[in-house]
Enzyme design. Sequence first.
Site, PDB file in Angstrom:
ATOM      1  N   SER A 108      21.214  21.573  69.484  1.00  0.00           N
ATOM      2  CA  SER A 108      20.828  21.958  68.200  1.00  0.00           C
ATOM      3  C   SER A 108      19.981  20.755  67.463  1.00  0.00           C
ATOM      4  CB  SER A 108      21.926  22.077  67.471  1.00  0.00           C
ATOM      5  OG  SER A 108      21.805  21.995  66.053  1.00  0.00           O
ATOM      6  N   SER A 109      19.190  21.219  66.433  1.00  0.00           N
ATOM      7  CA  SER A 109      18.378  20.235  65.757  1.00  0.00           C
ATOM      8  C   SER A 109      19.223  19.111  64.937  1.00  0.00           C
ATOM      9  CB  SER A 109      17.371  20.758  64.610  1.00  0.00           C
ATOM     10  OG  SER A 109      18.053  21.474  63.813  1.00  0.00           O
ATOM     11  N   CYS A 110      20.386  19.469  64.687  1.00  0.00           N
ATOM     12  CA  CYS A 110      21.264  18.329  64.267  1.00  0.00           C
ATOM     13  C   CYS A 110      21.292  17.241  64.821  1.00  0.00           C
ATOM     14  CB  CYS A 110      22.511  18.907  63.680  1.00  0.00           C
ATOM     15  SG  CYS A 110      23.643  19.089  65.241  1.00  0.00           S
ATOM     16  N   TYR A 137      29.682  16.582  65.679  1.00  0.00           N
ATOM     17  CA  TYR A 137      29.268  17.897  66.411  1.00  0.00           C
ATOM     18  C   TYR A 137      27.989  17.272  67.375  1.00  0.00           C
ATOM     19  CZ  TYR A 137      26.921  22.374  67.277  1.00  0.00           C
ATOM     20  OH  TYR A 137      26.359  23.525  67.711  1.00  0.00           O
ATOM     21  N   LYS A 141      26.779  17.048  71.187  1.00  0.00           N
ATOM     22  CA  LYS A 141      25.310  17.497  71.444  1.00  0.00           C
ATOM     23  C   LYS A 141      24.449  16.541  72.110  1.00  0.00           C
ATOM     24  CE  LYS A 141      26.090  21.921  70.482  1.00  0.00           C
ATOM     25  NZ  LYS A 141      26.169  22.998  71.569  1.00  0.00           N
ATOM     26  N   HIS A 184      25.424  31.125  57.738  1.00  0.00           N
ATOM     27  CA  HIS A 184      24.146  30.456  57.626  1.00  0.00           C
ATOM     28  C   HIS A 184      23.437  31.167  56.559  1.00  0.00           C
ATOM     29  CE1 HIS A 184      24.676  28.804  62.044  1.00  0.00           C
ATOM     30  NE2 HIS A 184      24.773  28.022  60.930  1.00  0.00           N
TER      31      HIS A 184
HETATM   32  N1  LIG Z   1      23.189  29.841  65.606  1.00  0.00           N
HETATM   33  C1  LIG Z   1      22.105  28.982  65.298  1.00  0.00           C
HETATM   34  O1  LIG Z   1      21.382  29.093  64.250  1.00  0.00           O
HETATM   35  C2  LIG Z   1      21.993  27.934  66.155  1.00  0.00           C
HETATM   36  C3  LIG Z   1      20.938  26.857  65.665  1.00  0.00           C
HETATM   37  C4  LIG Z   1      20.907  25.788  66.617  1.00  0.00           C
HETATM   38  C5  LIG Z   1      21.529  25.755  67.959  1.00  0.00           C
HETATM   39  N2  LIG Z   1      22.614  26.598  68.063  1.00  0.00           N
HETATM   40  C6  LIG Z   1      23.317  26.303  69.406  1.00  0.00           C
HETATM   41  O2  LIG Z   1      23.406  27.378  70.254  1.00  0.00           O
HETATM   42  C7  LIG Z   1      24.602  27.537  70.802  1.00  0.00           C
HETATM   43  C8  LIG Z   1      25.254  28.904  70.810  1.00  0.00           C
HETATM   44  O3  LIG Z   1      25.380  29.197  69.166  1.00  0.00           O
HETATM   45  P1  LIG Z   1      25.759  30.696  68.794  1.00  0.00           P
HETATM   46  O4  LIG Z   1      25.246  30.854  67.323  1.00  0.00           O
HETATM   47  O5  LIG Z   1      25.408  31.437  69.569  1.00  0.00           O
HETATM   48  O6  LIG Z   1      27.523  30.347  68.446  1.00  0.00           O
HETATM   49  P2  LIG Z   1      28.526  31.476  68.720  1.00  0.00           P
HETATM   50  O7  LIG Z   1      28.024  32.718  68.249  1.00  0.00           O
HETATM   51  O8  LIG Z   1      29.806  30.945  67.855  1.00  0.00           O
HETATM   52  O9  LIG Z   1      28.711  31.524  70.293  1.00  0.00           O
HETATM   53  C9  LIG Z   1      29.524  30.577  70.751  1.00  0.00           C
HETATM   54  C10 LIG Z   1      30.272  31.108  71.917  1.00  0.00           C
HETATM   55  O10 LIG Z   1      31.235  30.210  72.698  1.00  0.00           O
HETATM   56  C11 LIG Z   1      32.356  30.583  72.774  1.00  0.00           C
HETATM   57  N3  LIG Z   1      33.308  29.615  73.045  1.00  0.00           N
HETATM   58  C12 LIG Z   1      33.507  28.630  71.891  1.00  0.00           C
HETATM   59  N4  LIG Z   1      34.675  27.849  72.641  1.00  0.00           N
HETATM   60  C13 LIG Z   1      34.831  28.045  73.646  1.00  0.00           C
HETATM   61  C14 LIG Z   1      36.049  27.734  74.677  1.00  0.00           C
HETATM   62  N5  LIG Z   1      36.744  26.566  74.371  1.00  0.00           N
HETATM   63  N6  LIG Z   1      35.815  28.525  75.719  1.00  0.00           N
HETATM   64  C15 LIG Z   1      35.206  29.713  76.261  1.00  0.00           C
HETATM   65  N7  LIG Z   1      34.363  30.106  75.176  1.00  0.00           N
HETATM   66  C16 LIG Z   1      34.245  29.220  74.048  1.00  0.00           C
HETATM   67  C17 LIG Z   1      32.681  31.457  71.682  1.00  0.00           C
HETATM   68  O11 LIG Z   1      33.741  32.410  72.137  1.00  0.00           O
HETATM   69  P3  LIG Z   1      34.821  32.653  70.726  1.00  0.00           P
HETATM   70  O12 LIG Z   1      33.933  33.096  69.767  1.00  0.00           O
HETATM   71  O13 LIG Z   1      35.746  33.732  71.309  1.00  0.00           O
HETATM   72  O14 LIG Z   1      35.452  31.443  70.602  1.00  0.00           O
HETATM   73  C18 LIG Z   1      31.383  32.278  71.336  1.00  0.00           C
HETATM   74  O15 LIG Z   1      31.117  33.405  72.245  1.00  0.00           O
HETATM   75  C19 LIG Z   1      25.363  26.247  70.292  1.00  0.00           C
HETATM   76  O16 LIG Z   1      25.253  25.397  71.169  1.00  0.00           O
HETATM   77  C20 LIG Z   1      24.754  25.967  69.237  1.00  0.00           C
HETATM   78  O17 LIG Z   1      24.712  24.809  68.788  1.00  0.00           O
HETATM   79  C21 LIG Z   1      22.854  27.842  67.418  1.00  0.00           C
END
Ligand SMILES: NC(=O)c1ccc[n+]([C@@H]2O[C@H](COP(=O)([O-])OP(=O)(O)OC[C@H]3O[C@@H](n4cnc5c(N)ncnc54)[C@H](OP(=O)(O)O)[C@@H]3O)[C@@H](O)[C@H]2O)c1
Length: 324
Positions: A108-110, A137, A141, A184
């Site tokens: 992530s950008s953070c 966090y 990362k 967000h």
């Molecule tokens: N969304 C953004 O704007 C954004 C921006 C920059 C970077 N990112 C990065 O992209 C990645 C994915 O983000 P996202 O937005 O897709 O998040 P998300 O929708 O919350 O998806 C994360 C997934 O990981 C699963 N997970 C979490 N803990 C787990 C565990 N202990 N065991 C198995 N599965 C687990 C969650 O399942 P459950 O929900 O069932 O726990 C969920 O399906 C992250 O690394 C994030 O930092 C996202």
Amino acid sequence: MSTHAKIYVAGHRGMVGSAIVRALQQQGQTNIVARTHAELDLTDQAAVRNFFSTEKPDQVYLAAAKVGGIHANSTYPAEFIYQNIMMEANIIDAAFRNGVQKLLFLGSSCIYPKLASQPMREDALLTGKLESTNEPYAIAKIAGIKLCESYNRQYGASHGVDYRSVMPTNLYGPGDNYHPENSHVIPALIRRFYEAKVNGAPRVTIWGSGTPRREFLYVDDMAAASVHVMQLPKAIYEQHTQAMLSHINVGFGEDITIHELAEAVRQTVAYQGDITFDTSKPDGTPLKLMDTHRLNDLGWSPKVGLQEGLQHAYQDFLHHHLCA
Ligand SMILES: NC(=O)c1ccc[n+]([C@@H]2O[C@H](COP(=O)([O-])OP(=O)(O)OC[C@H]3O[C@@H](n4cnc5c(N)ncnc54)[C@H](OP(=O)(O)O)[C@@H]3O)[C@@H](O)[C@H]2O)c1
């Protein structure tokens, strides 16, 4: 790229993981493996090792993470650092032990210092203090990037290990979180304009001056960029990265003001009322933009503009998230 490779997408039900699955399916990949959180807790080292030794995937997309906003990060810092470090370490090490040569880690950008010069380049990493609210966090990362690099350095020549990292900007699109208190900016605005429209409210008031500039990328573009980076020939990837500075920013390449964003969401939702700004509320940092030259030089740029992306996101909100 062979369409028979067995590909494990960790976090396949999340916003980004599900977009990666869509992108791989569109490419004709037929052998995708996945487990829900309930089926496989990725913080459980024994369970993760068992999964890898049973399934023996060829490639891994690591899109699982514990994610949350400022409030969750400040309230549960131990969970954010512990769970994210455990997931990354368990998956990356189990992948290596089971002969996985190709893995893509999503950060992530953070990861960049709070006062990094803008736009933020990859080499800003570890040059200054992080934003304190999400420091745990961000440290997790950064550890993920360094895990990939260290396994490459130690096992690249001997075992063909080739683990890469991508750092996306703010994402939006299908599968986003529309929770009223913990979402967000784009999903929050979609919900607020939608509710104002349905309730006939004369105006929507937005915190701050509306002048801060932010960058937003549609999640299917992020997934396309992830697949692109994963599938780059090793020689090309190595030409554009360094062994200890290997991560790649993924952004839209342009930013907009919060005011412009609010206007775009208002039009998408077809809300007829006004937008006002509550300037007594804090603005946050004035500018946050990724430098995406590294990715552009590697032959990728985004395809989905804000208006089109917002339309898709709004349709997803109407179909799937109104009851949330
Ligand atoms: N969304 C953004 O704007 C954004 C921006 C920059 C970077 N990112 C990065 O992209 C990645 C994915 O983000 P996202 O937005 O897709 O998040 P998300 O929708 O919350 O998806 C994360 C997934 O990981 C699963 N997970 C979490 N803990 C787990 C565990 N202990 N065991 C198995 N599965 C687990 C969650 O399942 P459950 O929900 O069932 O726990 C969920 O399906 C992250 O690394 C994030 O930092 C996202």
